[in-house]
Each structure stands twice: as structure tokens, then as C-alpha cells.
Design a protein around this motif. Structure first.
Motif, PDB file in Angstrom:
ATOM      1  N   VAL A  54       0.859  -1.186   0.000  1.00  0.00           N
ATOM      2  CA  VAL A  54       0.000   0.000   0.000  1.00  0.00           C
ATOM      3  C   VAL A  54       0.896   1.237   0.000  1.00  0.00           C
ATOM      4  O   VAL A  54       1.804   1.366   0.818  1.00  0.00           O
ATOM      5  N   ARG A  55       0.625   2.140  -0.954  1.00  0.00           N
ATOM      6  CA  ARG A  55       1.440   3.338  -1.132  1.00  0.00           C
ATOM      7  C   ARG A  55       0.683   4.580  -0.687  1.00  0.00           C
ATOM      8  O   ARG A  55      -0.542   4.610  -0.721  1.00  0.00           O
ATOM      9  N   ALA A  56       1.427   5.601  -0.330  1.00  0.00           N
ATOM     10  CA  ALA A  56       0.877   6.937  -0.127  1.00  0.00           C
ATOM     11  C   ALA A  56       1.386   7.788  -1.281  1.00  0.00           C
ATOM     12  O   ALA A  56       2.594   7.818  -1.544  1.00  0.00           O
ATOM     13  N   ILE A  57       0.449   8.438  -1.990  1.00  0.00           N
ATOM     14  CA  ILE A  57       0.816   9.255  -3.144  1.00  0.00           C
ATOM     15  C   ILE A  57       0.069  10.579  -3.087  1.00  0.00           C
ATOM     16  O   ILE A  57      -0.790  10.784  -2.235  1.00  0.00           O
ATOM     17  N   TYR A  58       0.415  11.476  -3.993  1.00  0.00           N
ATOM     18  CA  TYR A  58      -0.217  12.788  -4.058  1.00  0.00           C
ATOM     19  C   TYR A  58      -1.110  12.863  -5.280  1.00  0.00           C
ATOM     20  O   TYR A  58      -0.681  12.566  -6.395  1.00  0.00           O
ATOM     21  N   ARG A  63       3.451   8.549  -9.824  1.00  0.00           N
ATOM     22  CA  ARG A  63       4.821   9.083  -9.888  1.00  0.00           C
ATOM     23  C   ARG A  63       5.120  10.002  -8.707  1.00  0.00           C
ATOM     24  O   ARG A  63       6.270  10.364  -8.494  1.00  0.00           O
ATOM     25  N   ALA A  64       4.093  10.376  -7.948  1.00  0.00           N
ATOM     26  CA  ALA A  64       4.250  11.300  -6.823  1.00  0.00           C
ATOM     27  C   ALA A  64       4.229  10.521  -5.507  1.00  0.00           C
ATOM     28  O   ALA A  64       3.372  10.720  -4.644  1.00  0.00           O
ATOM     29  N   LEU A  65       5.177   9.619  -5.362  1.00  0.00           N
ATOM     30  CA  LEU A  65       5.251   8.739  -4.195  1.00  0.00           C
ATOM     31  C   LEU A  65       5.677   9.506  -2.950  1.00  0.00           C
ATOM     32  O   LEU A  65       6.665  10.240  -2.964  1.00  0.00           O
ATOM     33  N   LEU A  66       4.909   9.316  -1.871  1.00  0.00           N
ATOM     34  CA  LEU A  66       5.213   9.946  -0.586  1.00  0.00           C
ATOM     35  C   LEU A  66       5.640   8.931   0.474  1.00  0.00           C
ATOM     36  O   LEU A  66       6.316   9.296   1.429  1.00  0.00           O
ATOM     37  N   GLY A  67       5.241   7.677   0.323  1.00  0.00           N
ATOM     38  CA  GLY A  67       5.602   6.664   1.301  1.00  0.00           C
ATOM     39  C   GLY A  67       4.989   5.319   0.956  1.00  0.00           C
ATOM     40  O   GLY A  67       4.213   5.202   0.012  1.00  0.00           O
ATOM     41  N   PHE A 112      -8.563   7.234  -1.173  1.00  0.00           N
ATOM     42  CA  PHE A 112      -7.990   5.886  -1.171  1.00  0.00           C
ATOM     43  C   PHE A 112      -8.399   5.196  -2.458  1.00  0.00           C
ATOM     44  O   PHE A 112      -9.482   5.414  -2.974  1.00  0.00           O
ATOM     45  N   GLY A 113      -7.488   4.413  -2.998  1.00  0.00           N
ATOM     46  CA  GLY A 113      -7.754   3.614  -4.187  1.00  0.00           C
ATOM     47  C   GLY A 113      -7.990   2.180  -3.751  1.00  0.00           C
ATOM     48  O   GLY A 113      -7.269   1.658  -2.903  1.00  0.00           O
ATOM     49  N   PHE A 114      -8.986   1.536  -4.345  1.00  0.00           N
ATOM     50  CA  PHE A 114      -9.365   0.204  -3.873  1.00  0.00           C
ATOM     51  C   PHE A 114     -10.043  -0.589  -4.972  1.00  0.00           C
ATOM     52  O   PHE A 114     -10.489  -0.046  -5.979  1.00  0.00           O
ATOM     53  N   THR A 137      -4.136   8.569  -0.797  1.00  0.00           N
ATOM     54  CA  THR A 137      -3.733   9.752  -1.546  1.00  0.00           C
ATOM     55  C   THR A 137      -4.030  11.015  -0.760  1.00  0.00           C
ATOM     56  O   THR A 137      -5.118  11.160  -0.207  1.00  0.00           O
ATOM     57  N   ILE A 138      -3.080  11.929  -0.738  1.00  0.00           N
ATOM     58  CA  ILE A 138      -3.304  13.263  -0.190  1.00  0.00           C
ATOM     59  C   ILE A 138      -3.862  14.095  -1.338  1.00  0.00           C
ATOM     60  O   ILE A 138      -3.298  14.105  -2.433  1.00  0.00           O
ATOM     61  N   THR A 139      -4.998  14.786  -1.109  1.00  0.00           N
ATOM     62  CA  THR A 139      -5.674  15.475  -2.210  1.00  0.00           C
ATOM     63  C   THR A 139      -6.355  16.768  -1.759  1.00  0.00           C
ATOM     64  O   THR A 139      -6.745  16.894  -0.598  1.00  0.00           O
TER      65      THR A 139
END
Length: 170
Positions: A54-58, A63-67, A112-114, A137-139
Motif C-alpha cells: 500500500v502506497r501513499a501518493i499525491y 509518480r508522486a510517491l510519498l511513502g 484511497f484507491g481500492f 492519496t493526499i488530495t
């Protein structure tokens, strides 16, 4: 993959983003129907061998990986309110930018993507009962307006989650 947006909490290196990527039983209006997330919808994913992926992205930009959960920079758990998270932002231009935007209040939501694995319908309301969680995702444009996002400068004792109810940009 489906995506749903909510408001959250945020911090950068030395600061951590924290909040809720999803709130349980908080209905939101989507295109032609409403949707609710049932408590426990993320339990299976968080306990599975896929949890580290599970990724955190923007803004849903891969391509905007945060964690990532597997590296320990993204920590996820369910509590009685929803899917809580803590994200240690990277010391990168993107990480610094996201922290600044959250502090100013320009970005105040999460998504969140699911992939739905279990769902039911109650009239015109889709109830998500079990999902494969793929991303947080931070949005700036959350679909669910009951999520929260904040920047914190110091790590508190234990996991302390802020609760803010902000109107989503629509």
C-alpha cells in the motif's frame, strides 16, 4: 481500481501527516448513488501479505510517491472511526510542498484507491464491506467530506489522531 477522496492529517520529515483516509458509516454522494464504508472493510488487506505494498501518493499520481507501508513510512490501522494513517513525508521537493500546502489549508483531504471485494446495496446506497486497499492519496478534492488532514511538528506519545470536519472542494 476505484478511488474515493477524504480529508486527512499531514507532516514532513520531523513532521508527519496524520488523519483518516476513510471514515466508517459516513455516507457520500457519488454520481447517481451514495456510498458508505462499513467498519472492518480494510481489515483483511491490512492483515494480508499485500499490506506492505500500500502506497501513499499525491493526487492519485503514482509518480508522486510519498511513502509505502512496507518501508514503515506509511502506517495504517482501523479504529472505531475509520482507516487512520500516519505518513512520514520524504525530505524531497514534493514532500516539502505537500507539507506546506497542508499547513496553509490548501490541501485538506485524503483519498484511497481500492478494488471492492465485498459490497451490498441498501436502496440507492452502496455499502463497501471488504476492499483491497491499494493506495492512500493526499488530495485537495476529497469525495468524502468527513476526513481530516493536519501537519504536526512533534511526534506525540502513542498514536494521536486529529479529527477535523472540513467541507470538501466540489
Amino acid at each position: 481500481m476505484e478511488r474515493r477522496a477524504l480529508a486527512n492529517a499531514v507532516e514532513t520529515k520531523g513532521r508527519t501527516l496524520y488523519g483518516y483516509a476513510a471514515r466508517f458509516d459516513a455516507p457520500t454522494q457519488l454520481d447517481g448513488f451514495s456510498e458508505r464504508i462499513r467498519p472492518g472493510a480494510f481489515t483483511r488487506t491490512l492483515a494480508s501479505k499485500d499490506a506492505p505494498n500500500v502506497r501513499a501518493i499525491y493526487e492519485h499520481d503514482g509518480r508522486a510517491l510519498l511513502g509505502r507501508a512496507g518501508s514503515g513510512s506509511l502506517r495504517l490501522h482501523e479504529d472505531d472511526q475509520g482507516l487512520a494513517f500516519e505518513l512520514d513525508l520524504p525530505d524531497t521537493q514534493l514532500g516539502r510542498d505537500v507539507a506546506t500546502l497542508v499547513k496553509r489549508g490548501d490541501v485538506h483531504g485524503c483519498s484511497f484507491g481500492f478494488i471492492a471485494q465485498g459490497e451490498s446495496w441498501e436502496g440507492e446506497t452502496r455499502v463497501l464491506e471488504d476492499v483491497d486497499l491499494l493506495e492512500v492519496t493526499i488530495t485537495a478534492t476529497p469525495a468524502y467530506d468527513t476526513t481530516s488532514v493536519q501537519v504536526r511538528g512533534k511526534q506525540p506519545r502513542g498514536i494521536r489522531l486529529a479529527r477535523l470536519y472540513l467541507e470538501a472542494c466540489r
